[in-house]
Design a protein around this motif. Structure first.
Motif, PDB file in Angstrom:
ATOM      1  N   GLU A 101       0.877  -1.181   0.000  1.00 50.93           N
ATOM      2  CA  GLU A 101       0.000   0.000   0.000  1.00 50.93           C
ATOM      3  C   GLU A 101       0.907   1.221   0.000  1.00 50.93           C
ATOM      4  O   GLU A 101       1.699   1.400   0.929  1.00 50.93           O
ATOM      5  N   THR A 102       0.789   2.043  -1.029  1.00 50.25           N
ATOM      6  CA  THR A 102       1.708   3.173  -1.153  1.00 50.25           C
ATOM      7  C   THR A 102       1.019   4.385  -1.767  1.00 50.25           C
ATOM      8  O   THR A 102       0.029   4.241  -2.497  1.00 50.25           O
ATOM      9  N   SER A 103       1.586   5.556  -1.474  1.00 55.01           N
ATOM     10  CA  SER A 103       1.112   6.769  -2.149  1.00 55.01           C
ATOM     11  C   SER A 103       1.576   6.804  -3.598  1.00 55.01           C
ATOM     12  O   SER A 103       1.056   7.585  -4.397  1.00 55.01           O
ATOM     13  N   GLY A 104       2.575   6.016  -3.929  1.00 59.06           N
ATOM     14  CA  GLY A 104       3.107   5.989  -5.289  1.00 59.06           C
ATOM     15  C   GLY A 104       4.107   7.088  -5.575  1.00 59.06           C
ATOM     16  O   GLY A 104       4.583   7.232  -6.702  1.00 59.06           O
ATOM     17  N   ALA A 105       4.444   7.873  -4.564  1.00 59.54           N
ATOM     18  CA  ALA A 105       5.311   9.041  -4.792  1.00 59.54           C
ATOM     19  C   ALA A 105       6.803   8.700  -4.787  1.00 59.54           C
ATOM     20  O   ALA A 105       7.626   9.559  -5.112  1.00 59.54           O
ATOM     21  N   PHE A 106       7.138   7.479  -4.414  1.00 56.09           N
ATOM     22  CA  PHE A 106       8.552   7.091  -4.307  1.00 56.09           C
ATOM     23  C   PHE A 106       8.789   5.824  -5.127  1.00 56.09           C
ATOM     24  O   PHE A 106       7.868   5.015  -5.298  1.00 56.09           O
ATOM     25  N   PRO A 107      10.004   5.635  -5.624  1.00 51.14           N
ATOM     26  CA  PRO A 107      10.262   4.417  -6.418  1.00 51.14           C
ATOM     27  C   PRO A 107       9.984   3.165  -5.596  1.00 51.14           C
ATOM     28  O   PRO A 107      10.312   3.112  -4.408  1.00 51.14           O
ATOM     29  N   LYS A 109      10.972  -0.235  -4.643  1.00 51.66           N
ATOM     30  CA  LYS A 109      12.141  -1.122  -4.711  1.00 51.66           C
ATOM     31  C   LYS A 109      11.719  -2.468  -4.133  1.00 51.66           C
ATOM     32  O   LYS A 109      11.444  -2.568  -2.937  1.00 51.66           O
ATOM     33  N   GLY A 110      11.689  -3.488  -4.969  1.00 50.58           N
ATOM     34  CA  GLY A 110      11.223  -4.799  -4.549  1.00 50.58           C
ATOM     35  C   GLY A 110      10.124  -5.267  -5.493  1.00 50.58           C
ATOM     36  O   GLY A 110       9.717  -4.536  -6.401  1.00 50.58           O
ATOM     37  N   GLU A 111       9.688  -6.497  -5.288  1.00 53.59           N
ATOM     38  CA  GLU A 111       8.719  -7.118  -6.195  1.00 53.59           C
ATOM     39  C   GLU A 111       7.489  -7.592  -5.436  1.00 53.59           C
ATOM     40  O   GLU A 111       7.279  -8.800  -5.268  1.00 53.59           O
ATOM     41  N   PRO A 112       6.653  -6.667  -4.980  1.00 53.44           N
ATOM     42  CA  PRO A 112       5.412  -7.105  -4.332  1.00 53.44           C
ATOM     43  C   PRO A 112       4.493  -7.772  -5.350  1.00 53.44           C
ATOM     44  O   PRO A 112       4.566  -7.501  -6.552  1.00 53.44           O
ATOM     45  N   ASP A 113       3.609  -8.636  -4.851  1.00 56.05           N
ATOM     46  CA  ASP A 113       2.696  -9.362  -5.735  1.00 56.05           C
ATOM     47  C   ASP A 113       1.478  -8.530  -6.106  1.00 56.05           C
ATOM     48  O   ASP A 113       0.808  -8.826  -7.091  1.00 56.05           O
ATOM     49  N   TRP A 114       1.169  -7.546  -5.295  1.00 54.02           N
ATOM     50  CA  TRP A 114      -0.015  -6.703  -5.555  1.00 54.02           C
ATOM     51  C   TRP A 114       0.326  -5.304  -5.083  1.00 54.02           C
ATOM     52  O   TRP A 114       0.916  -5.130  -4.007  1.00 54.02           O
ATOM     53  N   ILE A 115      -0.017  -4.308  -5.891  1.00 52.72           N
ATOM     54  CA  ILE A 115       0.315  -2.928  -5.517  1.00 52.72           C
ATOM     55  C   ILE A 115      -0.953  -2.078  -5.540  1.00 52.72           C
ATOM     56  O   ILE A 115      -1.660  -2.013  -6.556  1.00 52.72           O
ATOM     57  N   THR A 116      -1.218  -1.424  -4.423  1.00 55.55           N
ATOM     58  CA  THR A 116      -2.310  -0.458  -4.335  1.00 55.55           C
ATOM     59  C   THR A 116      -1.692   0.931  -4.239  1.00 55.55           C
ATOM     60  O   THR A 116      -0.900   1.193  -3.329  1.00 55.55           O
ATOM     61  N   VAL A 117      -2.031   1.798  -5.169  1.00 57.63           N
ATOM     62  CA  VAL A 117      -1.556   3.187  -5.108  1.00 57.63           C
ATOM     63  C   VAL A 117      -2.711   4.080  -4.675  1.00 57.63           C
ATOM     64  O   VAL A 117      -3.787   4.067  -5.282  1.00 57.63           O
ATOM     65  N   SER A 118      -2.472   4.802  -3.600  1.00 58.71           N
ATOM     66  CA  SER A 118      -3.445   5.786  -3.134  1.00 58.71           C
ATOM     67  C   SER A 118      -2.766   7.155  -3.191  1.00 58.71           C
ATOM     68  O   SER A 118      -2.013   7.534  -2.290  1.00 58.71           O
ATOM     69  N   PRO A 119      -2.998   7.901  -4.288  1.00 54.56           N
ATOM     70  CA  PRO A 119      -2.240   9.137  -4.509  1.00 54.56           C
ATOM     71  C   PRO A 119      -2.591  10.225  -3.505  1.00 54.56           C
ATOM     72  O   PRO A 119      -3.722  10.296  -3.016  1.00 54.56           O
ATOM     73  N   LYS A 120      -1.609  11.050  -3.213  1.00 53.44           N
ATOM     74  CA  LYS A 120      -1.784  12.145  -2.261  1.00 53.44           C
ATOM     75  C   LYS A 120      -1.274  13.444  -2.902  1.00 53.44           C
ATOM     76  O   LYS A 120      -0.228  13.450  -3.561  1.00 53.44           O
ATOM     77  N   TRP A 121      -1.974  14.555  -2.648  1.00 57.99           N
ATOM     78  CA  TRP A 121      -1.583  15.823  -3.278  1.00 57.99           C
ATOM     79  C   TRP A 121      -0.221  16.298  -2.790  1.00 57.99           C
ATOM     80  O   TRP A 121       0.522  16.949  -3.528  1.00 57.99           O
ATOM     81  N   ALA A 122       0.113  16.003  -1.547  1.00 57.44           N
ATOM     82  CA  ALA A 122       1.371  16.528  -0.998  1.00 57.44           C
ATOM     83  C   ALA A 122       2.593  15.936  -1.681  1.00 57.44           C
ATOM     84  O   ALA A 122       3.690  16.500  -1.604  1.00 57.44           O
ATOM     85  N   ALA A 123       2.442  14.789  -2.327  1.00 56.57           N
ATOM     86  CA  ALA A 123       3.548  14.153  -3.061  1.00 56.57           C
ATOM     87  C   ALA A 123       2.894  13.299  -4.143  1.00 56.57           C
ATOM     88  O   ALA A 123       2.444  12.195  -3.874  1.00 56.57           O
ATOM     89  N   LYS A 124       2.839  13.833  -5.342  1.00 56.58           N
ATOM     90  CA  LYS A 124       2.069  13.176  -6.399  1.00 56.58           C
ATOM     91  C   LYS A 124       2.704  11.847  -6.827  1.00 56.58           C
ATOM     92  O   LYS A 124       3.929  11.686  -6.755  1.00 56.58           O
ATOM     93  N   PRO A 125       1.875  10.918  -7.316  1.00 57.89           N
ATOM     94  CA  PRO A 125       2.413   9.594  -7.680  1.00 57.89           C
ATOM     95  C   PRO A 125       3.282   9.638  -8.935  1.00 57.89           C
ATOM     96  O   PRO A 125       3.041  10.439  -9.838  1.00 57.89           O
ATOM     97  N   MET A 126       4.271   8.767  -8.981  1.00 56.86           N
ATOM     98  CA  MET A 126       5.120   8.649 -10.164  1.00 56.86           C
ATOM     99  C   MET A 126       4.361   7.863 -11.234  1.00 56.86           C
ATOM    100  O   MET A 126       3.740   6.841 -10.925  1.00 56.86           O
ATOM    101  N   PRO A 127       4.418   8.326 -12.502  1.00 57.17           N
ATOM    102  CA  PRO A 127       3.669   7.624 -13.565  1.00 57.17           C
ATOM    103  C   PRO A 127       3.987   6.133 -13.627  1.00 57.17           C
ATOM    104  O   PRO A 127       3.089   5.312 -13.808  1.00 57.17           O
TER     105      PRO A 127
END
Ligand code: SF4
Length: 227
Positions: A101-107, A109-127
């Motif tokens: 579970e991540t904001s998506g704003a940082f790279p 690193k690692g190979e999770p099996d499932w990724i949930t991105v919950s974007p936040k205005w204070a640090a926008k998600p990386m494309p």
């Protein structure tokens, strides 16, 4: 060694895996600092636990294995300020799936099996994180939130479910709910996001594995305390 805020055995309350039992690893630290953070114990000085564990990925995987759950949720804080390679590898080694579970704003690193991105205005998600992720979760703060977010997110959308989740302090605001219902018609795979664990007060009811996780942290933010 990972700084660990808490570990606990509970169930996923959000997203595609809602209702499934899971083991949680909540890592310490978050530079995003949202005004309504519900995990302020990972970063806010008033709520930081006295004792912050440091554990290796292998140690954390062992705790996850002991829980007997099918999968492990890696959350925070913002877990991606840490290199998750060892943790993901250790979980895979014991045949346990890892969900991030991540904001998506940082790279990532690692190979999770499932990724949930919950974007936040204070640090926008990386494309690249948006495109790599399996589901998105937009926190709906007011009736304009989804419109504003969709301008940013739509170019990166493929077929991921997009959970439109009311920010907890706005859960009785009819305008917010009207906007959520309206946008489920406009977004492909747009869905109403719920937080089952909060509705049932699961944080207070479930007997967790980590006594430090019982620290009460106000939900929905607290202006007086500065977050
Ligand atoms: S990104 Fe998540 S953990 Fe960090 S401040 Fe925002 S809600 Fe809290």
């Amino acid at each position: 060694m990972y700084p660990v805020h808490e570990v606990f055995d509970s169930f996923q309350g959000e997203g595609a895996f809602s209702g499934t039992p899971a083991f949680f690893i909540r890592l310490f630290g978050c530079p995003v600092q949202c005004p309504w953070c519900d995990a302020a114990g990972t970063w806010h000085p008033k709520f930081v636990p006295e004792n912050i564990w440091r554990r290796s990925g292998a140690d954390l995987a062992m705790l996850a294995e002991e829980s007997g759950r099918e999968y492990c949720i890696i959350t925070g804080g913002e877990p991606c300020i840490h290199d998750l390679t060892e943790l993901c590898y250790s979980l895979r080694y014991i045949s346990m799936k890892s969900h991030l579970e991540t904001s998506g704003a940082f790279p990532i690193k690692g190979e999770p099996d499932w990724i949930t991105v919950s974007p936040k205005w204070a640090a926008k998600p990386m494309p690249q994180n948006l495109e790599r992720s399996n589901e998105w979760k937009i926190i709906v703060e007011d009736e304009y939130s989804i419109d504003e977010w969709w301008k940013v997110l739509q170019p990166h959308h493929t077929s991921q479910p997009v959970w439109l989740q009311v920010e907890w302090s706005q859960r009785q605001n009819p305008k917010v709910w009207e906007s959520i219902y309206a946008w489920t018609r406009r977004i492909q795979n747009g869905r109403v996001g719920l937080q089952a664990h909060k509705h049932w007060g699961a944080g207070q009811l479930v007997d967790t594995a980590d006594a430090r996780s019982r620290e009460p942290v106000p939900l929905g933010g607290d202006d007086a305390r500065g977050f």
